[in-house]
Design a protein around this motif. Structure first.
Motif, mmCIF file in Angstrom:
data_model
loop_
_atom_site.group_PDB
_atom_site.id
_atom_site.type_symbol
_atom_site.label_atom_id
_atom_site.label_comp_id
_atom_site.label_asym_id
_atom_site.label_seq_id
_atom_site.Cartn_x
_atom_site.Cartn_y
_atom_site.Cartn_z
ATOM 1 N N SER A 241 12.439 41.703 38.352
ATOM 2 C CA SER A 241 11.647 42.326 37.568
ATOM 3 C C SER A 241 12.567 43.965 38.000
ATOM 4 C CB SER A 241 10.634 42.886 39.017
ATOM 5 O OG SER A 241 10.270 41.906 40.157
ATOM 6 N N LEU A 242 13.929 43.904 37.424
ATOM 7 C CA LEU A 242 14.414 44.660 37.220
ATOM 8 C C LEU A 242 13.781 45.336 35.167
ATOM 9 C CD1 LEU A 242 17.264 46.280 38.138
ATOM 10 C CD2 LEU A 242 18.276 44.161 36.458
ATOM 11 N N ASP A 243 14.255 46.823 36.550
ATOM 12 C CA ASP A 243 13.333 47.595 35.070
ATOM 13 C C ASP A 243 14.407 48.951 34.653
ATOM 14 O OD1 ASP A 243 12.935 49.587 36.557
ATOM 15 O OD2 ASP A 243 10.512 49.319 36.730
ATOM 16 N N GLY A 244 14.733 49.501 33.847
ATOM 17 C CA GLY A 244 15.193 50.779 33.518
ATOM 18 C C GLY A 244 15.867 50.461 32.489
ATOM 19 N N SER A 245 16.661 51.416 32.140
ATOM 20 C CA SER A 245 17.174 51.210 30.511
ATOM 21 C C SER A 245 18.101 50.165 30.438
ATOM 22 C CB SER A 245 17.979 52.645 29.997
ATOM 23 O OG SER A 245 19.196 52.665 30.828
ATOM 24 N N ASN A 246 18.366 49.922 29.061
ATOM 25 C CA ASN A 246 19.489 48.623 28.442
ATOM 26 C C ASN A 246 20.561 49.249 29.697
ATOM 27 O OD1 ASN A 246 17.835 47.667 27.079
ATOM 28 N ND2 ASN A 246 18.072 48.169 25.533
ATOM 29 N N ASP A 247 21.516 49.973 28.807
ATOM 30 C CA ASP A 247 22.518 50.641 30.373
ATOM 31 C C ASP A 247 22.381 50.656 31.879
ATOM 32 O OD1 ASP A 247 24.326 51.090 27.949
ATOM 33 O OD2 ASP A 247 23.729 52.950 28.067
ATOM 34 N N GLU A 248 21.324 50.963 31.865
ATOM 35 C CA GLU A 248 20.992 50.941 33.316
ATOM 36 C C GLU A 248 20.757 49.731 33.898
ATOM 37 O OE1 GLU A 248 18.203 55.534 34.074
ATOM 38 O OE2 GLU A 248 17.272 53.427 33.572
ATOM 39 N N LYS A 249 20.139 48.641 33.079
ATOM 40 C CA LYS A 249 19.723 47.366 33.627
ATOM 41 C C LYS A 249 21.362 46.540 33.602
ATOM 42 C CE LYS A 249 15.452 46.878 31.635
ATOM 43 N NZ LYS A 249 14.752 45.950 30.044
ATOM 44 N N LEU A 250 22.490 46.981 32.596
ATOM 45 C CA LEU A 250 23.627 46.123 32.567
ATOM 46 C C LEU A 250 24.444 46.522 34.050
ATOM 47 C CD1 LEU A 250 24.476 46.321 28.748
ATOM 48 C CD2 LEU A 250 23.948 44.278 30.769
ATOM 49 N N ASN A 251 24.604 47.820 34.471
ATOM 50 C CA ASN A 251 25.360 48.531 35.386
ATOM 51 C C ASN A 251 24.552 47.951 36.895
ATOM 52 O OD1 ASN A 251 26.273 50.270 33.821
ATOM 53 N ND2 ASN A 251 25.623 51.561 34.077
ATOM 54 N N GLY A 266 29.022 37.377 30.124
ATOM 55 C CA GLY A 266 27.890 37.235 30.016
ATOM 56 C C GLY A 266 27.472 39.247 30.088
ATOM 57 N N VAL A 267 27.507 39.529 30.756
ATOM 58 C CA VAL A 267 27.493 41.187 30.164
ATOM 59 C C VAL A 267 28.070 42.116 29.538
ATOM 60 C CG1 VAL A 267 27.903 43.287 32.201
ATOM 61 C CG2 VAL A 267 26.550 41.498 33.189
ATOM 62 N N GLU A 268 29.441 41.272 29.562
ATOM 63 C CA GLU A 268 30.321 42.043 28.877
ATOM 64 C C GLU A 268 30.021 42.036 27.463
ATOM 65 O OE1 GLU A 268 34.951 41.465 27.240
ATOM 66 O OE2 GLU A 268 34.493 40.577 29.689
ATOM 67 N N GLU A 269 29.720 40.192 26.713
ATOM 68 C CA GLU A 269 29.014 40.293 25.625
ATOM 69 C C GLU A 269 27.900 41.436 25.248
ATOM 70 O OE1 GLU A 269 30.666 35.695 25.764
ATOM 71 O OE2 GLU A 269 28.527 35.355 26.110
ATOM 72 N N ILE A 270 26.615 41.168 25.937
ATOM 73 C CA ILE A 270 25.721 42.013 25.697
ATOM 74 C C ILE A 270 26.051 42.875 25.282
ATOM 75 C CG2 ILE A 270 23.980 42.921 26.852
ATOM 76 C CD1 ILE A 270 23.035 39.573 25.935
ATOM 77 N N ARG A 271 26.887 44.224 26.937
ATOM 78 C CA ARG A 271 27.772 45.107 26.790
ATOM 79 C C ARG A 271 27.822 45.359 24.848
ATOM 80 N NH1 ARG A 271 27.897 48.737 30.754
ATOM 81 N NH2 ARG A 271 28.034 46.806 32.258
ATOM 82 N N SER A 272 28.635 44.526 24.706
ATOM 83 C CA SER A 272 29.406 44.871 22.709
ATOM 84 C C SER A 272 28.318 44.689 22.112
ATOM 85 C CB SER A 272 30.286 43.164 23.184
ATOM 86 O OG SER A 272 31.040 43.829 21.465
ATOM 87 N N ILE A 273 27.340 43.668 22.462
ATOM 88 C CA ILE A 273 26.513 43.586 21.259
ATOM 89 C C ILE A 273 25.245 44.748 21.090
ATOM 90 C CG2 ILE A 273 24.362 42.327 20.438
ATOM 91 C CD1 ILE A 273 25.777 39.591 21.600
ATOM 92 N N LEU A 274 25.531 45.639 22.523
ATOM 93 C CA LEU A 274 24.076 46.818 21.812
ATOM 94 C C LEU A 274 25.545 48.254 22.104
ATOM 95 C CD1 LEU A 274 21.885 45.316 25.456
ATOM 96 C CD2 LEU A 274 21.663 45.258 23.196
ATOM 97 N N SER A 275 26.309 48.308 22.249
ATOM 98 C CA SER A 275 26.741 49.725 21.907
ATOM 99 C C SER A 275 27.187 48.705 20.594
ATOM 100 C CB SER A 275 27.983 48.971 22.456
ATOM 101 O OG SER A 275 29.572 50.050 22.143
ATOM 102 N N THR A 276 27.716 47.946 19.774
ATOM 103 C CA THR A 276 27.720 47.737 18.726
ATOM 104 C C THR A 276 26.973 48.470 17.425
ATOM 105 O OG1 THR A 276 29.941 46.078 18.938
ATOM 106 C CG2 THR A 276 28.127 46.598 16.701
ATOM 107 N N LEU A 277 25.597 47.682 18.003
ATOM 108 C CA LEU A 277 24.277 48.385 17.414
ATOM 109 C C LEU A 277 24.232 49.698 17.533
ATOM 110 C CD1 LEU A 277 22.414 44.857 18.058
ATOM 111 C CD2 LEU A 277 23.196 45.596 16.240
ATOM 112 N N SER A 278 23.964 50.250 18.994
ATOM 113 C CA SER A 278 24.035 51.490 18.792
ATOM 114 C C SER A 278 24.907 52.248 18.205
ATOM 115 C CB SER A 278 24.051 52.029 20.310
ATOM 116 O OG SER A 278 24.057 53.234 21.075
ATOM 117 N N SER A 279 25.815 51.968 17.977
ATOM 118 C CA SER A 279 27.055 52.895 17.287
ATOM 119 C C SER A 279 27.004 52.844 15.806
ATOM 120 C CB SER A 279 28.248 52.642 17.384
ATOM 121 O OG SER A 279 28.321 51.300 16.952
#
Length: 455
Positions: A241-251, A266-279
């Motif tokens: 049931s986790l919600d919030g922004s992508n960063d909040e969920k990852l944290n 897995g958290v590190e991989e997702i963070r890298s993908i989302l960070s690159t797309l965001s940049s």
């Protein structure tokens, strides 16, 4: 009276208009794949069952269409085996082949068989039909087309980034608003580990992957039936049931998984993908981390993706993920792969519901020449040839039928222009061009006719 023919449930015929729409879908996706350096391959409709079985989990194996051996397929079966009526055992004896369930497993087999010919990393796209012995319902068919793109021979997360860009570009070109959901099987493995049910990872992912379809209570009941304790199920609830922004969920999930090495990976991989797309800041559609996304196929090992249309109620229209170990099943370990699959039939339904097809993509013939007789046809045929040479989709009515019938033909096919040449037109070396939408008619030369229609 002969019985009216029919087609199997879960299959469809496609009319010329429907095929024009489908070709628009195929062409759009193909063009985007090619922008990213993908090359096309094809594989057989049938694969050996040894290639297919065991690659999709127990549920997937049940949905494989098996093909009876040719000839006297009962020769290998004893009367006792027939009397036992054990369908799984009999299928193994009677069938050596099956229709492909998806395009990914055949692709893995292709890579293993053709490894010496391939330049790694190898980027392929493939559009072909697949078959599943599923219960037909809205948006779910037994025969349907997939359009896959895969990259093998590279561990780089840049591949996942490019696949997300491809998805975003395709649906932006279609004019369809979507939500791209992303998760990681390593995160799910970490969750199973921290709740003390690492050996139940497949059962957990299969169950929570059904959350949208059957609801939380039924997911929890399925987890109980799979052998999870009430304590383990309760520990899963806040994660599901986790919600919030992508960063909040990852944290949050990083804190939950702080004692799980694979989960943190897995958290590190997702963070890298989302960070690159965001940049890059190029995505037109939202990408959302969804920890309930599981993609219930056993071969996914890293990032997993799913795409939902926002304006039409229908299931996933694109999905995929990282499958590091797939080619190892065929005797070639160490080749990493990641891919996506566009569900062409569901995309077709979405575009129909939203009426997103460009007119020039679905219109067929642009110009029809009326047939008044042999003399007039002889005069028109060179102009027909010139129009076609100019890239105008052109017909000449084959029969000397009544004018009303020929104009009705043009209306039924939604042909926008009709050309007529009678005695007066022939004498002047011209034609009468009628705009079927406005009703306007004008006398034009063949060259003017071509310019008007191309404009």
């Amino acid at each position: 009276m002969a019985q009216k023919p029919s087609i199997p449930k879960g299959t469809r015929d496609f009319s010329p208009m429907e095929m024009a729409k489908r070709n628009y879908i195929f062409d759009t996706i193909k063009q985007v794949y090619q922008l990213y350096g993908f090359q096309q391959i094809e594989t057989p409709a049938m694969e050996t069952l040894s290639t297919l079985m065991g690659k999709y989990g127990e549920e997937g194996d049940k949905l494989l269409f098996k093909v009876l051996n040719s000839g006297d397929y009962l020769t290998k079966v004893t009367p006792e085996e027939l009397a036992e009526r054990n369908s799984l055992h009999l299928a193994a004896k009677l069938c050596e082949k099956g229709l492909r369930y998806d395009l990914t497993v055949p692709f893995a087999r292709y890579v293993v068989m053709h490894r010496e010919e391939l330049q790694l990393p190898f980027k392929r796209y493939q559009m072909q039909p697949v078959w599943r012995a599923d219960r037909p319902q809205k948006g779910r068919y037994r025969e349907f087309w997939q359009f896959d793109g895969d990259i093998v021979g590279s561990d780089s997360l840049l591949n996942e980034v490019e696949l997300m860009q491809i998805v975003d570009t395709v649906f932006t070109r279609f004019g369809v608003r979507v939500q791209i959901k992303i998760n990681n099987r390593k995160i799910l493995s970490g969750i199973a580990e921290v709740i003390g049910a690492a050996e139940k990872i497949v059962d957990i992912t299969v169950a929570i992957d059904k959350l949208d379809k059957i609801g939380l209570d039924n997911v929890n009941q399925e987890l109980r039936e799979d052998g999870l304790s009430e304590d383990q199920i309760q520990k899963l609830q806040p994660i599901i049931s986790l919600d919030g922004s992508n960063d909040e969920k990852l944290n949050t999930i990083a804190e939950v998984l702080k004692d799980s090495e694979i989960g943190l990976k897995g958290v590190e991989e997702i963070r890298s993908i989302l960070s690159t797309l965001s940049s890059l800041n190029t995505l037109k559609n939202e990408i959302q981390l969804d920890l309930t996304l599981a993609r219930g196929l056993n071969y996914y090992t890293g990032a997993i993706f799913e795409v939902k249309a926002l304006d039409v109620q229908i299931g996933s229209i694109t999905g995929g993920g990282r499958y590091d170990n797939l080619t190892g099943i065929f005797g070639m370990p160490g080749i990493s792969g990641v891919g996506i699959s566009f569900g062409v039939d569901r995309i077709f339904d979405v575009l129909n519901a939203l009426d997103c097809y460009p007119k020039d993509a679905v219109n067929g013939t642009q110009l029809l020449f009326i047939n008044f007789g042999e003399k007039e046809t002889t005069y028109c045929l060179p102009v027909v040839a010139k129009a076609r040479a100019a890239g105008i989709r052109t017909e000449i009515f084959p029969d000397t039928s009544k004018m009303k019938k020929q104009m009705s033909y043009a209306n039924a096919k939604e042909i926008p222009y009709v050309a007529l040449a009678g005695e007066n037109e022939i004498a002047e070396g011209k034609l009468t061009l009628k705009n079927m939408t406005s009703g306007e008619q004008k006398l034009v030369t063949p060259e003017e006719l071509i310019e008007i229609i191309k404009a």
